[in-house]
Each structure stands twice: as C-alpha cells, then as structure tokens.
Design an enzyme around this catalytic site. Structure first.
Site, PDB file in Angstrom:
ATOM      1  N   LYS A  68       8.020  24.380  41.953  1.00  0.00           N
ATOM      2  CA  LYS A  68       9.152  25.055  42.583  1.00  0.00           C
ATOM      3  C   LYS A  68       8.878  26.560  42.660  1.00  0.00           C
ATOM      4  CE  LYS A  68      14.028  25.911  41.835  1.00  0.00           C
ATOM      5  NZ  LYS A  68      15.197  25.648  41.007  1.00  0.00           N
ATOM      6  N   GLU A  91       0.210  26.129  34.083  1.00  0.00           N
ATOM      7  CA  GLU A  91      -0.489  24.840  34.028  1.00  0.00           C
ATOM      8  C   GLU A  91      -0.847  24.362  35.439  1.00  0.00           C
ATOM      9  OE1 GLU A  91       2.278  25.579  32.438  1.00  0.00           O
ATOM     10  OE2 GLU A  91       2.327  24.711  30.425  1.00  0.00           O
ATOM     11  N   GLY A 135      14.575  22.039  38.788  1.00  0.00           N
ATOM     12  CA  GLY A 135      13.290  21.338  38.674  1.00  0.00           C
ATOM     13  C   GLY A 135      13.441  19.913  38.165  1.00  0.00           C
ATOM     14  N   ARG A 136      14.227  19.738  37.110  1.00  0.00           N
ATOM     15  CA  ARG A 136      14.315  18.404  36.490  1.00  0.00           C
ATOM     16  C   ARG A 136      15.180  17.435  37.287  1.00  0.00           C
ATOM     17  NH1 ARG A 136      16.227  22.413  33.407  1.00  0.00           N
ATOM     18  NH2 ARG A 136      18.421  22.499  32.823  1.00  0.00           N
ATOM     19  N   GLU A 151      16.388  19.269  28.156  1.00  0.00           N
ATOM     20  CA  GLU A 151      16.273  20.613  28.739  1.00  0.00           C
ATOM     21  C   GLU A 151      17.647  21.061  29.259  1.00  0.00           C
ATOM     22  OE1 GLU A 151      12.370  22.143  30.576  1.00  0.00           O
ATOM     23  OE2 GLU A 151      13.627  21.904  32.338  1.00  0.00           O
ATOM     24  N   HIS A 193       8.473  -4.203  17.966  1.00  0.00           N
ATOM     25  CA  HIS A 193       7.382  -4.352  17.006  1.00  0.00           C
ATOM     26  C   HIS A 193       6.906  -2.996  16.505  1.00  0.00           C
ATOM     27  CE1 HIS A 193       6.886  -8.691  17.661  1.00  0.00           C
ATOM     28  NE2 HIS A 193       7.329  -8.396  18.877  1.00  0.00           N
ATOM     29  N   LYS A 251       6.315  30.577  26.605  1.00  0.00           N
ATOM     30  CA  LYS A 251       5.450  30.913  27.751  1.00  0.00           C
ATOM     31  C   LYS A 251       4.969  32.351  27.631  1.00  0.00           C
ATOM     32  CE  LYS A 251       7.697  28.103  31.343  1.00  0.00           C
ATOM     33  NZ  LYS A 251       8.460  28.162  32.592  1.00  0.00           N
TER      34      LYS A 251
END
Ligand code: F6P
Length: 543
Positions: free
Chosen positions: A207, A213, A267-268, A353, A384, A512
């Site tokens: 965005k 990254e 963004g999310r 977030e 399990h 960051k």
C-alpha cells in the site's frame, strides 16, 4: 462515534453482578433445563448455521450484552462506518473496505466524491489483466505464457491473498501462485529456486510502497530476473498494487501495470481490492468476484439485521463477555478444513493489529482488557497437539469451530470422520467427564478400587468450556467471503465497545524505526549505545 468508557455504562455494571451469578453455572444444566436452548442461541442465515448455545450465557446475559452495545452507541457507529466517516481518527481516514464489495449502483462518498465508479474501474482492469495472463494471451519476454505468479508483500499485502489462495485451492487454474513475505533471504531464494524467469510474473503489493521487507524482496527478485532478461523486459514481468504511484514508478514499473488502492482501505482489510490480484490470477476474476459478493451479503446482514440475530454482533458480544468478565485472554479458531490452514494467522493480523490497543478514543489509558490473543490450527491436527490444554488446562479458551457439511472432493468416508471429530470435540468440551463416569469406565475395565482411586483425578474432564460452532454448507468463494467479512465486523463491534481506535497500528512503528537505526550500525559495523543486552547481542553478531 460516541467515545464512552464501557465500564461506566449501566449495562456493564449489571453484567458485573450478573457474572457473579453465572460464573459457576454449568452449561449442561442449562441444556437439560431448556430443550429449546440450541434453537434459541442459533442463527440460521443463508448457508450458515451459527450455533452459540455452547456458551456460558443465558437469555439475560444476551440481553445485557445487547444493552451494552446500545449504551456504547453501536447503531450510530455502524452508520458512520458504512457511510465513510473518518472513524480512523488518528490517521484521519474513513474505513471503507466494505465499499470494495459494493454493488455497481451503490454510492459511497469520500470527501464528497462517490468512490464506487473508481472501484469498478480497478475491478475491470483486474479482470482484463487476469484473463489475459490465465489464457496465455499476455506473454513473457521470450514469448512464452506465464506459469508462475510470485506475490511479494507482507502483513495485509500477503496474509489475506495467501490465505484466500490456499482456501480456494480447489477452484484454482493451472497458474502456480507463490508468496514471498519475509525479508529472510533464504525464503526468497527457496521460492525463486525452481522458477523460470521467462514464465514468472511478479506482483509487488505494498500500500505504502515503503515497506522494507517488500522493497528488499522486490529488488532481489528483479536482480534475479535481470540475470536472464534485459531492463526493458521488467515491464512485462513486474506489476504492482499500491496507493503510492510515484514510488512504484521509481521502481521501474510501467504506469499501466500499477493497480491502485486507496487510503481509505486499511492494509489488513485490503484483500478485496487489487491486493487480491494474485487471488484473481489463481482462481479467475469470476471466482474472485464471488468472494466479494459473499462479503457484501454479510455486510448487508450486519448492517440491517436486528442485533439478536446478527452474527458479527453476537460473536463480538460473546468475545467481550469472556474477555472482560471471565478474563479469558485468548480465543482459538479451529477450522475443520485443511484449506483454511492459514485462517488463524490471517485473523491474528486482522484482530490483534486492530484491537491490540491500550489507549481509549479519548486518549486515556484503558482500565479494562481489550484485544484478545488469537490462535488456532485446523482440526483434527490440533486435537493431537494443543487440545489437551483446552480440555484439561487451567485456562478458559473460547473456541470457534468451523465446519462444512460437504467436502469438495465428495470423499464422504473421510468427511464423516472429520466432522465426527468436529461434533465430538465441542460436545466433550461442553459435557466433560464426571468422577462417576470415570469410575464406571475404569470399573468396566476391571481395575481394582485402589487403581481406580489412583487414576481418577487425572481422567476427570471439567467440561463447561465454551465453543461456537459455525456449520457452513460448503467452502466456496462466496461462503468464504461471508466468513471473512463476518470476522471483520466482529472486530469493528469489539473496537466500538472497547472505545478504542481499531484501524490504526502505531504499535508496529517503534520496532521498524529501531531496526532501521540498527541496520545502519550493522552496515557501518559500529555499535552505538543500547541497553546492555542488545549491545552484547549486536557485538556478538558483528564479530
Ligand atoms: O506492519 C504494519 C503494516 O502497516 C500492516 O498494517 C500492513 O498490512 C503491512 O505493514 C504492509 O504494509 P504495506 O502494504 O504498506 O507494504
């Protein structure tokens, strides 16, 4: 939106005293007293059955929680949300992922301008692009059709599309879609290793187009590509999704290869926008659009249905009940479908977030718990692994069980086994196993009195563990869209009641900033002043 401290409302006070009455009540006694309980606490909506009767609530609890929603101004808040008010106040933005799945004739205004025509323009561009890549009409630099798509993004620019691509694997075409998110160079290399640059298309999703990254991974991918191709070929193999067009152009991506997104999409919550381009490539635009249509149906349900039969509202209220009164810290999400293996990690970002905030909308520290910890894994694998703790541990962990009536490959034998586990686990969590039952079981196995008394305490299950069962007809793009939209609105309702801003994420900034300073020190091989521990670790890394 009203900025009300929920703990000051009449409903909250009543819930506090009601909690004292109900905290020791056994759900199984509620079931035995009321044969209608399952019906009364279930919502049948389209292809969804949401059964929340296995929760530690009564009609009174439900009413008090609804009063709480009213006291906190939920109705007005929902209106502000859908009508594009700047409810993300700390970033001064509306929150309009719902506009991305609107109908063509709908009108949603941002600063006086109807944004729906623009949304549909981008959708048309996605459709045209997806069709041309899938059909092989658009080719790579050597004239070969594309075989592989690499989505490069992180957080909301990765988790949503990656989760949906996996969930809709059954509906996939021939294109192989890969995701690179981590700045870990080994991750990048492992993804690129088997690929052929001639037939690989890169979709760079960011965005902001400033995320370290994503930019590092995109640069590495471009270098890898340029080992075989020329600079002019980059235009054919790299496209971007971003709201920062000038930055993308700076990276060398042609203007016509930029799919825009907007500041009013968080963004999310962006998988419904062009951030879903990799999904559209994987399953075709028609299926992608069905996902949007499903989400839109849930939007309408959430907006219009009375709260008593409103799925996201009820789920949010239950979550508040456990979080703030039972003091449950986490919630588990257990999909009985391997296709939904990435759902818990997707929801971790969406939920944590959003609601991981400790300052209220008035700028004051909250005096109550907010965002819960979300975790989970598909059943039956999780049975399990960590179910022991849910059954017999010391913590109360409300869980969502998600199951489908039909399997996609129609393997009835397997599906019946899978679903038998889905039903059995929530029943076991509800009913537990009493001392009497354990004694009978061990007696039937011919154990003597001493042996029985020795084992008995370990074999008792307390039960009374809350679960909500979502039983959906079939995993389709549409039902998936409905489910994701359901969780999005649950997040919204929780944020309204907790009086927090759910749509900013300032908490991710500090790390960051420090990483950027430390990278500078690493590059210069000169460690500045840090706390002792960080200093030692850094020195050891640089040795
Ligand atoms: O980690 C914070 C965050 O801003 C997320 O909210 C977002 O989804 C992610 O980074 C990626 O951001 P972008 O799409 O701008 O690269």
């Amino acid at each position: 939106m009203l900025n009300i401290d929920p703990t000051t409302t009449v409903a909250w006070k009543k819930l506090e005293s009601h909690f004292e009455e109900i905290k020791a009540v056994e759900m199984k006694s509620l079931f035995s007293k009321d044969s209608q309980r399952a019906d009364d606490f279930s919502i049948f909506w389209e292809d969804f059955l949401v059964d929340f009767s296995k929760n530690r609530i009564t009609k009174e609890t439900q009413q008090l929680l609804l009063d709480l929603a009213e006291d906190c101004g939920l109705e007005e808040a929902i209106k502000s949300y859908f009508e594009g008010e700047s409810i993300n106040r700390t970033e001064n933005r509306p929150v309009l992922h719902t506009a991305l799945r609107s109908k063509k004739n709908d009108k949603v205004f941002v600063e006086g301008e109807n944004v729906i025509p623009e949304v549909f323009e981008v959708k048309a561009k996605m459709e045209e692009f997806s069709n041309a890549i899938i059909s092989g009409k658009t080719k790579g630099y050597t004239g070969r059709a594309f075989t592989d798509i690499v989505n490069i993004g992180i957080g909301g620019s990765d988790l949503g599309p990656a989760m949906i691509t996996e969930a809709l694997k059954f509906y996939k075409n021939h294109l192989k879609v890969h995701y690179i998110s981590n700045v870990d160079g080994d991750h990048v290399q492992e993804v690129l290793k088997p690929l052929n640059p001639e037939t690989t298309l890169f979709v760079i999703v960011s965005k902001t187009f400033t995320t370290q990254e994503t930019l590092s991974n995109a640069t590495t991918a471009r270098k890898w590509f340029l080992d075989s191709a020329s600079k002019e070929d980059v235009q054919k193999h790299f496209v971007a999704v971003s709201s920062n067009v000038p930055k993308v152009a700076g990276f060398g991506i042609a203007k016509e290869n930029i799919f825009p997104m907007w500041e009013w999409v968080g963004g999310r919550f962006s998988l419904w926008s062009a951030v879903g381009l990799s999904v559209s490539l994987a399953v075709g635009f028609t299926k992608f659009n069905e996902l949007l249509e499903g989400a839109n149906k849930m939007d309408q349900h959430f907006k219009n249905e009375p709260y008593i039969k409103n799925v996201p509202v009820q789920l949010a209220l239950l979550s508040i009940w456990y979080n703030n009164f039972f003091k449950a810290e986490s919630e588990a999400v257990i999909p009985y479908s391997q296709y939904l293996q990435k759902l818990p990690s997707y929801l971790q970002q969406a939920i944590m977030e959003s609601n991981g905030k400790s300052v209220d909308r008035n700028g004051n520290p909250v005096t109550y718990e907010t965002g819960n910890i979300i975790w989970g894994e598909p059943g039956t694998n999780s049975q399990h692994a960590f179910f022991q703790l849910i059954h017999q541990g010391t913590k109360l962990i409300p869980a969502d069980f998600i199951g489908f009536k039909e399997s996609l490959y129609k393997n009835k034998d397997h599906h019946d086994k899978l679903m038998a586990n889905y039903f059995a686990q929530s029943e076991a969590l509800l009913m537990g196993k009493t001392e009497d039952e354990v004694r009978k079981e061990l007696t039937a196995k011919n154990l003597n009195e001493e042996e029985i008394n020795d084992l008995l305490p370990f074999k008792v299950f307390q039960g009374n563990k809350p679960t909500t069962s979502l039983l959906i007809d079939k995993l389709t793009p549409e039902s998936l869209g409905k489910m994701i939209s359901m969780y999005e609105h649950k997040i919204f309702v929780q944020g309204v009641i907790w009086n927090i801003y759910s749509y900013d994420q300032w908490g991710v900034e500090l790390g960051k900033q420090l990483a950027s300073n430390i990278l500078d020190e690493i590059n210069k091989r000169k460690v500045s002043k840090h706390d002792n521990s960080t200093q030692n670790l850094l020195k050891s890394y640089l040795k």
